[in-house]
Design a protein around this motif. Structure first.
Motif, mmCIF file in Angstrom:
data_model
loop_
_atom_site.group_PDB
_atom_site.id
_atom_site.type_symbol
_atom_site.label_atom_id
_atom_site.label_comp_id
_atom_site.label_asym_id
_atom_site.label_seq_id
_atom_site.Cartn_x
_atom_site.Cartn_y
_atom_site.Cartn_z
ATOM 1 N N GLY A 27 17.667 32.038 -32.005
ATOM 2 C CA GLY A 27 16.450 31.237 -32.089
ATOM 3 C C GLY A 27 16.264 30.531 -33.424
ATOM 4 N N ILE A 28 17.355 30.335 -34.137
ATOM 5 C CA ILE A 28 17.298 29.665 -35.443
ATOM 6 C C ILE A 28 17.992 28.317 -35.317
ATOM 7 N N SER A 29 17.256 27.247 -35.588
ATOM 8 C CA SER A 29 17.872 25.925 -35.520
ATOM 9 C C SER A 29 18.570 25.627 -36.839
ATOM 10 N N VAL A 30 19.602 24.821 -36.746
ATOM 11 C CA VAL A 30 20.440 24.518 -37.902
ATOM 12 C C VAL A 30 20.430 23.018 -38.154
ATOM 13 N N LEU A 31 20.111 22.658 -39.375
ATOM 14 C CA LEU A 31 20.208 21.269 -39.795
ATOM 15 C C LEU A 31 21.414 21.198 -40.723
ATOM 16 N N ALA A 32 22.547 20.763 -40.165
ATOM 17 C CA ALA A 32 23.787 20.680 -40.943
ATOM 18 C C ALA A 32 23.850 19.335 -41.648
ATOM 19 N N HIS A 33 24.292 19.389 -42.896
ATOM 20 C CA HIS A 33 24.389 18.147 -43.641
ATOM 21 C C HIS A 33 25.470 18.228 -44.699
ATOM 22 N N ASP A 34 26.173 17.129 -44.868
ATOM 23 C CA ASP A 34 27.249 17.019 -45.848
ATOM 24 C C ASP A 34 26.669 17.096 -47.258
ATOM 25 N N LEU A 35 27.302 17.881 -48.105
ATOM 26 C CA LEU A 35 26.838 18.046 -49.492
ATOM 27 C C LEU A 35 26.725 16.734 -50.252
ATOM 28 N N THR A 36 27.573 15.776 -49.944
ATOM 29 C CA THR A 36 27.524 14.507 -50.669
ATOM 30 C C THR A 36 26.298 13.683 -50.304
ATOM 31 N N GLU A 37 25.615 14.050 -49.230
ATOM 32 C CA GLU A 37 24.438 13.308 -48.782
ATOM 33 C C GLU A 37 23.166 14.138 -48.844
ATOM 34 N N THR A 38 23.143 15.184 -49.653
ATOM 35 C CA THR A 38 21.991 16.086 -49.648
ATOM 36 C C THR A 38 20.710 15.431 -50.135
ATOM 37 N N GLN A 39 20.784 14.438 -50.994
ATOM 38 C CA GLN A 39 19.540 13.799 -51.443
ATOM 39 C C GLN A 39 18.845 13.126 -50.266
ATOM 40 N N ALA A 40 19.618 12.461 -49.427
ATOM 41 C CA ALA A 40 19.031 11.831 -48.244
ATOM 42 C C ALA A 40 18.419 12.894 -47.335
ATOM 43 N N LEU A 41 19.049 14.037 -47.217
ATOM 44 C CA LEU A 41 18.517 15.121 -46.395
ATOM 45 C C LEU A 41 17.186 15.616 -46.942
ATOM 46 N N ALA A 42 17.119 15.837 -48.241
ATOM 47 C CA ALA A 42 15.881 16.332 -48.838
ATOM 48 C C ALA A 42 14.752 15.328 -48.653
#
Length: 124
Positions: A27-42
């Motif tokens: 029941g845990i959702s995962v938001l996967a993201h490439d380390l090189t794009e973490t600013q966009a994720l945040a």
């Protein structure tokens, strides 16, 4: 509200199926993201929500310098959120992957020796 974790990945190591399926079945959702794009994720992550943890699946042979970068980025983008390392598989003798003590010294608050351990670790 469903629990959510951020899973840092990189171009060379896609997240393991076992890790994704295990978290999803718990029941845990995962938001996967490439380390090189973490600013966009945040920037895209809602300010009022708080991820349960930031996960990084440690590849075999990972270098301390790379792992230190993971911890720094996670701490910068989500201060106060636990940073959890997960090994892809149990380490074998002679495996060049850093041991648990080294991972803890780098700043990982918890370490799962295999993906099936993650749901239990995240409940603590």
């Amino acid at each position: 509200m469903k629990k959510q974790v951020i899973l840092f990945t990189d171009a060379e190591n896609a997240p393991g199926v076992e890790l994704l399926e295990g978290l999803s079945s718990a029941g845990i959702s995962v938001l996967a993201h490439d380390l090189t794009e973490t600013q966009a994720l945040a920037d895209a992550y809602p300010e009022n929500s708080h991820p349960l943890a930031v996960l990084y699946e440690v590849p075999t042979g990972a270098k301390l310098r790379e792992l230190s970068r993971v911890v720094s980025r996670a701490s910068e983008l989500w201060p106060g959120v636990s940073i959890v390392a997960c090994r892809r598989a149990m380490s074998l003798p002679g495996d060049p992957t850093p041991d648990n003590q080294s991972l803890t010294q780098l700043g990982f608050q918890a370490i799962a020796d295999s993906p099936p351990q993650l749901p239990g670790l995240l409940r603590q």
